[in-house]
Write a protein that holds these residues in place. Structure first.
Motif, mmCIF file in Angstrom:
data_model
loop_
_atom_site.group_PDB
_atom_site.id
_atom_site.type_symbol
_atom_site.label_atom_id
_atom_site.label_comp_id
_atom_site.label_asym_id
_atom_site.label_seq_id
_atom_site.Cartn_x
_atom_site.Cartn_y
_atom_site.Cartn_z
ATOM 1 N N ALA A 151 -6.800 17.054 -13.195
ATOM 2 C CA ALA A 151 -6.259 17.494 -14.482
ATOM 3 C C ALA A 151 -6.995 18.744 -14.979
ATOM 4 N N LYS A 152 -7.827 19.302 -14.118
ATOM 5 C CA LYS A 152 -8.669 20.451 -14.514
ATOM 6 C C LYS A 152 -9.500 20.083 -15.745
ATOM 7 N N ALA A 153 -9.841 18.856 -15.828
ATOM 8 C CA ALA A 153 -10.600 18.383 -16.990
ATOM 9 C C ALA A 153 -12.093 18.425 -16.691
ATOM 10 N N GLU A 154 -12.867 18.192 -17.730
ATOM 11 C CA GLU A 154 -14.307 18.273 -17.588
ATOM 12 C C GLU A 154 -14.848 17.042 -16.853
ATOM 13 N N LYS A 155 -14.276 15.884 -17.200
ATOM 14 C CA LYS A 155 -14.808 14.635 -16.683
ATOM 15 C C LYS A 155 -13.872 13.988 -15.658
ATOM 16 N N THR A 156 -14.492 13.200 -14.809
ATOM 17 C CA THR A 156 -13.728 12.500 -13.772
ATOM 18 C C THR A 156 -14.037 11.005 -13.848
ATOM 19 N N LEU A 157 -12.979 10.228 -13.878
ATOM 20 C CA LEU A 157 -13.137 8.776 -13.974
ATOM 21 C C LEU A 157 -12.625 8.146 -12.682
ATOM 22 N N LEU A 158 -13.436 7.268 -12.114
ATOM 23 C CA LEU A 158 -12.981 6.528 -10.936
ATOM 24 C C LEU A 158 -12.254 5.281 -11.442
ATOM 25 N N ILE A 159 -11.015 5.118 -11.035
ATOM 26 C CA ILE A 159 -10.238 3.949 -11.451
ATOM 27 C C ILE A 159 -10.235 2.958 -10.297
ATOM 28 N N TYR A 160 -10.894 1.826 -10.508
ATOM 29 C CA TYR A 160 -10.866 0.777 -9.488
ATOM 30 C C TYR A 160 -9.637 -0.087 -9.719
ATOM 31 N N MET A 161 -8.914 -0.359 -8.622
ATOM 32 C CA MET A 161 -7.737 -1.228 -8.699
ATOM 33 C C MET A 161 -7.727 -2.157 -7.502
ATOM 34 N N LYS A 202 1.364 12.161 -19.350
ATOM 35 C CA LYS A 202 1.858 13.423 -18.801
ATOM 36 C C LYS A 202 3.157 13.860 -19.471
ATOM 37 N N THR A 203 4.039 12.912 -19.689
ATOM 38 C CA THR A 203 5.340 13.245 -20.285
ATOM 39 C C THR A 203 5.165 13.738 -21.722
ATOM 40 N N VAL A 204 4.344 13.035 -22.473
ATOM 41 C CA VAL A 204 4.231 13.348 -23.899
ATOM 42 C C VAL A 204 3.268 14.511 -24.146
ATOM 43 N N ALA A 205 2.088 14.468 -23.468
ATOM 44 C CA ALA A 205 1.059 15.468 -23.774
ATOM 45 C C ALA A 205 1.004 16.585 -22.745
ATOM 46 N N GLY A 206 1.696 16.437 -21.650
ATOM 47 C CA GLY A 206 1.715 17.502 -20.644
ATOM 48 C C GLY A 206 0.664 17.324 -19.565
ATOM 49 N N GLU A 207 -0.463 16.749 -19.909
ATOM 50 C CA GLU A 207 -1.539 16.618 -18.919
ATOM 51 C C GLU A 207 -2.460 15.461 -19.288
ATOM 52 N N ALA A 241 0.846 -1.203 0.000
ATOM 53 C CA ALA A 241 0.000 0.000 0.000
ATOM 54 C C ALA A 241 0.881 1.253 0.000
ATOM 55 N N SER A 242 1.956 1.241 0.808
ATOM 56 C CA SER A 242 2.869 2.388 0.855
ATOM 57 C C SER A 242 3.528 2.625 -0.494
ATOM 58 N N LEU A 243 3.953 1.535 -1.118
ATOM 59 C CA LEU A 243 4.601 1.635 -2.427
ATOM 60 C C LEU A 243 3.646 2.248 -3.439
ATOM 61 N N LEU A 244 2.402 1.779 -3.399
ATOM 62 C CA LEU A 244 1.404 2.255 -4.355
ATOM 63 C C LEU A 244 1.100 3.730 -4.112
ATOM 64 N N LYS A 245 1.029 4.100 -2.840
ATOM 65 C CA LYS A 245 0.804 5.511 -2.525
ATOM 66 C C LYS A 245 1.927 6.369 -3.109
ATOM 67 N N ARG A 246 3.158 5.865 -2.990
ATOM 68 C CA ARG A 246 4.280 6.611 -3.546
ATOM 69 C C ARG A 246 4.119 6.801 -5.056
ATOM 70 N N TYR A 247 3.661 5.731 -5.743
ATOM 71 C CA TYR A 247 3.430 5.852 -7.190
ATOM 72 C C TYR A 247 2.437 6.978 -7.480
ATOM 73 N N PHE A 248 1.368 7.045 -6.697
ATOM 74 C CA PHE A 248 0.351 8.077 -6.938
ATOM 75 C C PHE A 248 0.921 9.470 -6.663
ATOM 76 N N VAL A 249 1.737 9.582 -5.608
ATOM 77 C CA VAL A 249 2.361 10.875 -5.305
ATOM 78 C C VAL A 249 3.295 11.262 -6.449
ATOM 79 N N ASP A 250 4.112 10.295 -6.887
ATOM 80 C CA ASP A 250 5.058 10.577 -7.975
ATOM 81 C C ASP A 250 4.329 10.998 -9.246
ATOM 82 N N LEU A 251 3.141 10.432 -9.439
ATOM 83 C CA LEU A 251 2.370 10.767 -10.633
ATOM 84 C C LEU A 251 1.875 12.215 -10.580
ATOM 85 N N GLY A 252 1.787 12.766 -9.372
ATOM 86 C CA GLY A 252 1.320 14.140 -9.220
ATOM 87 C C GLY A 252 -0.086 14.252 -8.667
ATOM 88 N N CYS A 253 -0.548 13.203 -8.033
ATOM 89 C CA CYS A 253 -1.858 13.290 -7.393
ATOM 90 C C CYS A 253 -1.808 14.378 -6.320
#
Lengths: 487, 487
Positions: free
Chosen positions: A75-85, A140-145, A42-54
């Motif tokens: 992402a300041k986007a119009e839509k929000t998607l819940l990602i179940y993992m 994020k790397t290629v498109a910026g957001e 869980a800690s490792l996964l949290k780190r991934y989310f932090v690194d991603l910029g959550c």
């Protein structure tokens, strides 16, 4: 969608790095039943989310069995998607053994695939999970957001029935979770023939233990196993367990004898039958037999349509495991004081958890087994999918883009097509979100030795069985298509 | 027999040393089913025989499962006694756990006993074995020589059915073994009430495994367990095993339903009934219930005579252990490809091993379970004792000397009174030796956690439950009395 090509190229170029990330993740054990490594994972996964910029990433662990990693990406986007993992896995203690150490992420050849990663949980579902995070980084790397806002809900309790998710997390965070417009479960949906089903719902599941003990019965050894010769004058809780179990199913081990078991089984509706008919065209029973090492199916089923009807609208009571007494090598005389067995029920639409749990208990009681203990370890409802939702259309359009043979599955999928998952947590109130599973790619042997995920694809009967690169590309496409689907 | 007093005094004075020898012996593991320590234990035992002055001491280990330690002590005496011993033990892997490490020979209080030694095998039967060697050393030291020649036959395979002893060792060495005039099994015969049965024969025993597998059946998973949801379309070898087992016994788990099972069961004869009536007077069912943690007996037996009849002239089919599928913690969905169970049969006089093995196989076949595999791990016959033999009279006179309440048991003892042992190897041709078990002292929990042997006795309902010193003294007396009994 030419902008996607740049991201696809980036994935191809960085595939080794992406594979390494998956290896890192499967090496961190997260064994659900024992809890081994769960908190570290869980800690490792949290780190991934932090690194991603959550902007928010938390380990929610009030009195949960396993913590939920909850993260939000704005992402300041119009839509929000819940990602179940799900980040938890089964143990790797199968008696038959593994051909590689199960927690190393070894890359091996597995014909027809030149490269698969073989590890516990790599297919179910730590591989796809990490692949999805790789994709977010790539975009994020290629498109910026990112094109949509994401709410990540990663549970560590799926293999134990998602109790905390369903009964605690979702009710507590319902207001926040409702900000999502839909839910998506990144996975690898292609089978060995390259057929790519579209799925969304889930069958229901009850998992329980039965235990017969001298202590509860009042007969037989009360506190410990005694010398086997004493069977001459002492009753046997072990034999009682066998006779009790024997009342539950018919001689064929298939038909359930619990009173009223089939009362609420709904036959497939007309639309369901049409979907089954279409799906059956692409369903190769020989391939299934070969993969599972099964020669014949119940009742001599040898027709894909019948097979699918059983799987998608059937119900069953399984004996998952049993143990008691002396189970070591050689002879040891023992009159055991208790025997325990594990069971699962697959629910079809309109059967409910409480209903069937009640009927099993009632059956035991009316057959004189009031003393037999029943411990429900898991129980969750079925969920129906809606393939007209935006997220479903995004998935279908992606499959069209990659030119794979897809097929819409009846909205309550079940059995091997979509092993029960807690879809009901999202599809039923209070969230009532449309939801879909999706993703190219292929894996096998969930819960069995030598579980693997394909890294390098191969041709199957219905086209390309894709490897990791196309799995990740399909996630890229799904996210972008979902962002653009008109509401 | 005043000369014996000097030896008794010597035992009292050297008891700590004798206890240390027993500790040394139980610390050397000799786990029968796994073979752990078996060879080292045989070597240690051979050394004891050499140290005692045996002119021949060999480890016979041709193609035996476990070696037999075979030693001869020539005292230039008139008579020769064959001493049967077993140095193997059960494992100490009981789930309920031990209160002490099981291979250390810890000395603890166990009310009403101030001192017991608690260790795997200390009662069954490494304690009495070592006590007998202590006694031989004592007699040599005090009297200069043993009163009888001894032939030691110490097997390491008793808990696995004594196959090598019965089928290989005895036939091979029959001519040498025939030099013995009788056989004696040194043990601790007192029960918790201080009653001291005289016993000699043995019930018979069959130990076997049953296994149902998809591979043999041709249905269900063939090679490994598969995901549990596949029960919807795949047959279950596990349920088949349950249904198969269920045909073997009635609902009460007691009456055996195998065709012809009871055909050759002999009811007790008139002399047997008289012996049972006498024995029943001293048999306290409450004490048995308390010791075994059993509240009620089969068929509501609550009368010592009935209880003894069941034990001594009954037959049973036990379920000693069962395992298959997922048996770890929590839920794991699995459709197992095989289930295995362990069983024992207790044979009463005139039932034979081949007869019952054949009937079980026949039962499985006629019920449609031809594919179920039956593996016989043990099988040996019953043996009748003769209480008019010199060795039996020596044992009885010793019990009189120590003023203990003894009782002659029906000549085929069985069940808990004399768990099956390979008496038939000696009592049946080619040796046809009279044989008796004997010795004061008490122990409990053979094959169960916290097995112990009493070091310091306590008063029981029928007199003194003796500790180690009187156990050893009784062996001294038995040997001397046997030497003097007129042929």
């Amino acid at each position: 969608l030419s902008e996607l090509q740049e991201m696809y190229d980036f994935i191809d170029k960085n595939l080794d790095k992406h594979i390494s990330k998956i290896q890192e993740f499967v090496r961190q054990r997260s064994v659900s039943p024992t809890g081994e490594g769960i908190h570290d994972c869980a800690s490792l996964l949290k780190r991934y989310f932090v690194d991603l910029g959550c902007h928010e990433a938390r380990i929610v662990d009030d009195d949960y069995i396993s913590p939920i990693v909850y993260a939000k990406y704005d992402a300041k986007a119009e839509k929000t998607l819940l990602i179940y993992m799900m980040y938890d896995t089964m143990p790797a203690d199968e008696a038959e053994g593994w051909q590689v150490p199960p927690f190393e992420g070894k890359i091996v050849e597995w014909p027809p695939f030149k490269k698969v990663m073989m590890a516990r949980g790599v297919y179910n579902t730590k591989g796809p999970l990490m692949a999805f995070i790789n994709v977010c980084e790539t975009i994020k790397t290629v498109a910026g957001e990112l094109p949509v806002n994401l709410i990540f809900v990663a549970e560590g309790e799926e293999e134990r029935g998602s109790v905390s998710l369903r009964e605690k997390f979702v009710p507590t965070y319902a207001e926040e979770l409702k900000q999502a417009d839909a839910a998506f479960f990144p996975s690898m949906q292609q089978d060995a023939t390259a057929l790519t089903p579209v799925k969304g719902g889930s069958e229901g599941l009850i998992y329980f233990e039965l235990e017969t003990s001298g202590a509860k019965w009042g007969r037989g050894p009360q506190e410990f196993g005694i010398h086997g010769s004493q069977k001459l004058t002492v009753d046997s809780p072990a034999w009682r367990h066998i006779k009790m179990l024997s009342t539950l199913v018919a001689d064929d081990g298939n038909r359930v004898l619990v009173d009223g078991w089939y009362d609420n089984v709904s036959p497939p509706g007309k639309e369901d039958l049409n979907l089954i008919k279409e799906a059956a065209k692409y369903y190769d029973l020989d391939a299934v037999r070969q993969e599972r090492k099964v020669k014949v199916f119940v009742d001599g089923i040898n027709d894909a349509e019948e097979y699918l009807k059983h799987h998608l609208f059937g119900t069953c009571l399984n004996l998952d495991g049993i143990w008691g007494g002396y189970i070591g090598a050689g002879p040891k005389t023992l009159l055991p004081h208790k025997v325990t067995s594990k069971h699962e029920v697959r629910l079809t639409a309109r059967q409910e958890v409480d209903e069937l749990v009640g009927k099993i208990r009632q059956h035991l009681d009316t057959h004189g087994y009031e003393d037999v203990e029943m411990r429900v370890l898991q129980g969750y409802s079925w969920a129906r999918a809606n393939y007209n939702s935006e997220i479903a259309r995004a998935v279908i359009d992606t499959y069209k883009e990659f030119n794979v043979r897809y097929v819409l599955f009846p909205p309550v999928t079940g059995g091997e097509f979509s092993p029960a998952w807690p879809a009901c947590a999202f599809s039923r109130p209070p969230l009532s979100l449309p939801l879909t599973l999706g993703g190219l790619g292929h894996g096998q042997r969930a819960h069995a030795p030598n579980e693997f995920m394909v890294l390098e694809g191969a041709d199957g009967k219905y086209g390309r069985v894709h490897g990791l690169a196309e799995c990740e590309k399909s996630y890229v496409s799904i996210l972008h298509r979902y962002a653009r689907e008109s509401k």
